[in-house]
Design an enzyme around this catalytic site. Structure first.
Site, short mmCIF file in Angstrom:
data_model
loop_
_atom_site.label_atom_id
_atom_site.label_comp_id
_atom_site.label_asym_id
_atom_site.label_seq_id
_atom_site.Cartn_x
_atom_site.Cartn_y
_atom_site.Cartn_z
N VAL A 1 0.82 -1.22 0.00
CA VAL A 1 0.00 0.00 0.00
C VAL A 1 0.85 1.27 0.00
CG1 VAL A 1 -1.93 -1.13 1.14
CG2 VAL A 1 -0.23 0.05 2.52
N THR B 1 5.71 2.69 3.56
CA THR B 1 7.08 3.20 3.73
C THR B 1 7.23 4.55 3.03
OG1 THR B 1 7.98 0.96 3.83
CG2 THR B 1 9.52 2.73 3.36
N LYS C 1 12.32 1.74 12.15
CA LYS C 1 11.76 0.54 11.53
C LYS C 1 12.13 -0.60 12.47
CE LYS C 1 10.05 -1.92 7.99
NZ LYS C 1 8.72 -1.74 7.39
N GLU D 1 7.57 2.87 11.70
CA GLU D 1 6.86 2.12 10.65
C GLU D 1 6.83 0.64 11.01
OE1 GLU D 1 6.91 0.49 6.14
OE2 GLU D 1 8.62 1.69 6.81
#
EC number: 6.3.3.3
Length: 249
Positions: free
Chosen positions: A20, A23, A44, A120
């Site tokens: 999607v 990032t 991350k 994320e």
């Protein structure tokens, strides 16, 4: 003895599905905030499919570049795994221990030393992280509001509602969702998605980002960062994410 610095605001970025563009959206948000003069940290916590775990993976590298973040790689990308699998399975295959508490503490350390933090996740909320823990458990433990990135095409209503409702059931605050990758000529399903989701999702639509065709990932981030600054929903985005108007002293 000096008082401990307060924890900066931040956001945990998750996606409704693979591919999607979360990032890119997370990096674009980091670049926009950096352009506002804020000291932005990115993290991350776990990245899979990293060819050389001794080096940062492509997602973490893009995030750090976008934010201009000077935090050490051990904080930005603490867990790098070779196999492109769910983190729990990839860690098992690589014989790597996922230290849940250490990931949470790293996030807190970044929040103490920056103006805003963007974390994320890996895949969606229900992705297995380690043992009986999910990415959703990490988001909740980090005590950051959730920003959901979704796609515009057919099926996105179901995926987005499932993600938002799951987060709310697990008592994870949701600051809103962004639709990413809207084409110039959307079909009927795509054209209706923003209105339908805004009516059904029980959280705020924070923007619709157009599909970007660019030569490389950095150019895509720059283009998306420019779009963020021009969103009609910009004030709502800024309010819901609670980012500061100027750097802290």
């Amino acid at each position: 003895m000096p008082a401990e610095r307060r924890l900066a605001p931040g956001v945990f970025v998750t996606g409704t599905d693979t591919g999607v563009g979360k990032t890119l959206v997370a990096a674009a948000l980091a670049r926009h905030l950096r352009d506002q003069g804020l000291r932005v940290a990115v993290m991350k916590p776990v990245e899979t499919g990293v060819a050389d775990p001794n080096q940062a993976g492509p997602d973490a590298a893009l995030l750090r570049w976008a934010a201009g973040c000077q935090a050490p790689w051990e904080d930005v990308a603490p867990l790098r795994l070779r196999r492109p699998l769910a983190p729990a399975l990839a860690a098992e295959k690589d014989k790597v221990f996922v230290d849940f508490s250490a990931l949470v503490e790293t996030c807190q350390r970044l929040r103490r030393n920056h103006d805003f933090v963007i974390v994320e996740g890996a895949g969606g909320l229900m992705v297995p992280l380690a043992g009986g823990l999910l990415i959703a458990d990490l988001a909740r433990a980090m005590e950051l509001p959730l920003l959901v990135v979704c796609r515009p095409d057919l099926g996105t209503i179901n995926h987005t509602l499932l993600t938002v409702f799951s987060a709310q059931t697990m008592e994870i605050p949701v600051c809103g969702f962004l639709i990413n990758g809207m084409p110039d000529a959307p079909d009927e399903a795509m054209g209706d998605a923003p209105h339908a989701l805004a009516a059904l999702a029980s959280t705020d639509l924070l923007g619709v980002l157009d599909r970007v065709d660019a030569a490389d990932e950095q150019a895509k981030v720059e283009a998306l960062a420019g779009q963020i600054a021009q969103l009609p929903t910009y004030r709502t985005l800024r309010y819901n994410l609670a980012w500061p108007s100027e750097p802290s002293v």
